[in-house]
Design a protein around this motif. Structure first.
Motif, PDB file in Angstrom:
ATOM      1  N   TYR A  58      -1.018  16.459  37.216  1.00 12.11           N
ATOM      2  CA  TYR A  58      -0.903  15.580  36.034  1.00 12.11           C
ATOM      3  C   TYR A  58      -2.127  15.798  35.132  1.00 12.11           C
ATOM      4  N   ASN A 170       6.312   7.417  25.377  1.00  5.83           N
ATOM      5  CA  ASN A 170       7.376   6.767  26.145  1.00  5.83           C
ATOM      6  C   ASN A 170       8.334   5.966  25.268  1.00  5.83           C
ATOM      7  N   TYR A 210       5.335  16.083  36.230  1.00  2.81           N
ATOM      8  CA  TYR A 210       6.212  14.919  36.451  1.00  2.81           C
ATOM      9  C   TYR A 210       6.999  15.024  37.758  1.00  2.81           C
ATOM     10  N   GLU A 284      12.951   7.291  32.214  1.00  2.00           N
ATOM     11  CA  GLU A 284      11.832   7.440  31.269  1.00  2.00           C
ATOM     12  C   GLU A 284      12.001   8.701  30.435  1.00  2.00           C
ATOM     13  N   SER A 286       9.402  11.051  28.032  1.00  2.00           N
ATOM     14  CA  SER A 286       7.993  11.216  27.669  1.00  2.00           C
ATOM     15  C   SER A 286       7.936  12.302  26.598  1.00  2.00           C
TER      16      SER A 286
HETATM   17  C1  AVI Z   1       2.396   6.091  30.879  1.00  2.00           C
HETATM   18  N1  AVI Z   1       2.960   7.352  30.439  1.00  2.00           N
HETATM   19  C2  AVI Z   1       2.191   7.914  29.325  1.00  2.00           C
HETATM   20  C3  AVI Z   1       3.193   8.346  31.510  1.00  2.00           C
HETATM   21  C4  AVI Z   1       3.774   9.641  30.908  1.00  2.00           C
HETATM   22  O1  AVI Z   1       3.185  10.694  31.151  1.00  2.00           O
HETATM   23  O2  AVI Z   1       4.755   9.581  30.181  1.00  2.00           O
HETATM   24  C5  AVI Z   1       4.106   7.789  32.567  1.00  2.00           C
HETATM   25  C6  AVI Z   1       4.413   8.768  33.667  1.00  2.00           C
HETATM   26  N2  AVI Z   1       5.585   9.015  34.140  1.00  2.00           N
HETATM   27  C7  AVI Z   1       5.523   9.908  35.095  1.00  2.00           C
HETATM   28  N3  AVI Z   1       4.294  10.296  35.215  1.00  2.00           N
HETATM   29  C8  AVI Z   1       3.566   9.555  34.354  1.00  2.00           C
END
Ligand code: AVI
Length: 323
Positions: A58, A170, A210, A284, A286
């Protein structure tokens, strides 16, 4: 002198709660099932998200931290003195506290959906920076109206809105624009927005970020089903769903899905939803913005002065914008 106990207020009415449940239910019953990503952040979800931020795969957190460290003094010089630091989605406050050591802030306003985390953040901040007033607002600020109330809470001080971590990604682009417009409206003449935004890059890097090898993101994603069960009294079995992360290049977004591993029936209040094998829930999006695209979005939202700071590879951007 012992620091004052930070004040915490909530912007959530019973109507909001009902509306939230209703939207969640509708999303789950829609032909393409979806869950609003805010449900990812219950107490367990916040802890898992914090763990994600430390994962090798990440990259956003450490890349953004590198940009902040490199340009901290340059950015700090451009910020108003005696400002109120509005930390949107503050989590544990760690990123903001680094800034508080370098800027001249009179007040810190932590804003988060998770009240337990917020309480701890305010308490540790107040201990560490006794000269700064700490207040907190529990809200999800996904509606610009809520943000209005957050910022209006201390209009007499020039606000610095701090929105790191590419959380703007998001939101669907239209909602992101509305949120930026609401931010812009409340900055007055001298207020600033300091915002972190992830960029599009190699699909393999994006998908690994992710879908990490340790399965922390998978746990984070599947945990949302437990949050939904609590909210709706439903009977999702997280073991019946697999985590999937795919980069959708057409929309420049990473999508997180929960894929049904078996045929199953889930009870939702008085209704039920059938999931076939392979059918999935979107949990989600992103969005990843190029420098040009996000600069355009800021201009559309009414920001006139826009500086941007990047790492050597252009893997992440930090924007400092003002009206
Ligand atoms: C909070 N947000 C910016 C993270 C993103 O990277 O979109 C949430 C996330 N989802 C999976 N990993 C991190």
């Amino acid at each position: 002198l012992a620091p004052a106990v930070p004040a915490l207020s909530r912007i959530q009415t019973q109507q909001d709660q009902q509306h939230t449940r209703q939207t969640l239910l509708q999303g789950l019953l829609a032909p393409q099932a979806r869950i609003c990503p805010k449900f990812l952040y219950d107490e367990q979800g916040c802890a898992l998200y914090n763990a994600i931020c430390n994962l090798a795969e990440y990259y956003p957190t450490r890349t953004e931290a590198g940009i902040f460290n490199r340009y901290r003094n340059e950015i700090a010089r451009k910020l108003p003195r005696g400002c109120q630091w509005v930390d949107l989605g503050c989590g544990d406050g760690a990123k903001a506290f680094e800034w508080l050591m370098h800027v001249n802030a009179t007040r810190y306003v932590g804003v988060d959906i998770a009240s337990d985390w917020l309480q701890n953040t305010l308490q540790s901040g107040a201990k560490r920076f006794p000269e700064i007033e700490f207040i907190g607002i529990v809200t999800d600020f996904t509606k610009p109206l809520k943000l209005d109330r957050v910022i209006a809470s201390a209009e007499e001080m020039t606000p610095v809105l701090f929105y790191p971590g590419s959380s703007i990604g998001n939101f669907e682009p239209e909602a992101a624009l509305s949120l930026l417009q609401a931010m812009r409206m409340h900055l007055g003449r001298d207020g600033k927005l300091l915002i972190g935004v992830d960029t599009p890059k190699d699909t393999k890097l994006l998908e690994a970020a992710y879908d990490d090898a340790l399965g922390v993101t998978a746990a984070f994603n599947r945990n949302v089903l437990r949050a939904v069960n609590r909210e709706l009294g439903s009977d999702f079995d997280p073991r019946g769903f697999a985590h999937r992360a795919v980069f959708n290049a057409t929309h420049s977004r990473v999508e997180m899905h929960l894929v049904s591993l078996r045929e199953q029936l889930v009870h939702l209040e008085s209704q039920a939803r059938h999931f076939a094998v392979g059918e999935y829930i979107v949990t989600e999006h992103s969005y990843k913005y190029s420098t040009e695209r996000f600069t355009e979005l800021l201009s559309l939202a009414g920001f006139g002065r826009i500086d941007h700071f990047s790492d050597e590879t252009g893997g992440f951007n930090v924007f400092l914008a003002s009206p």
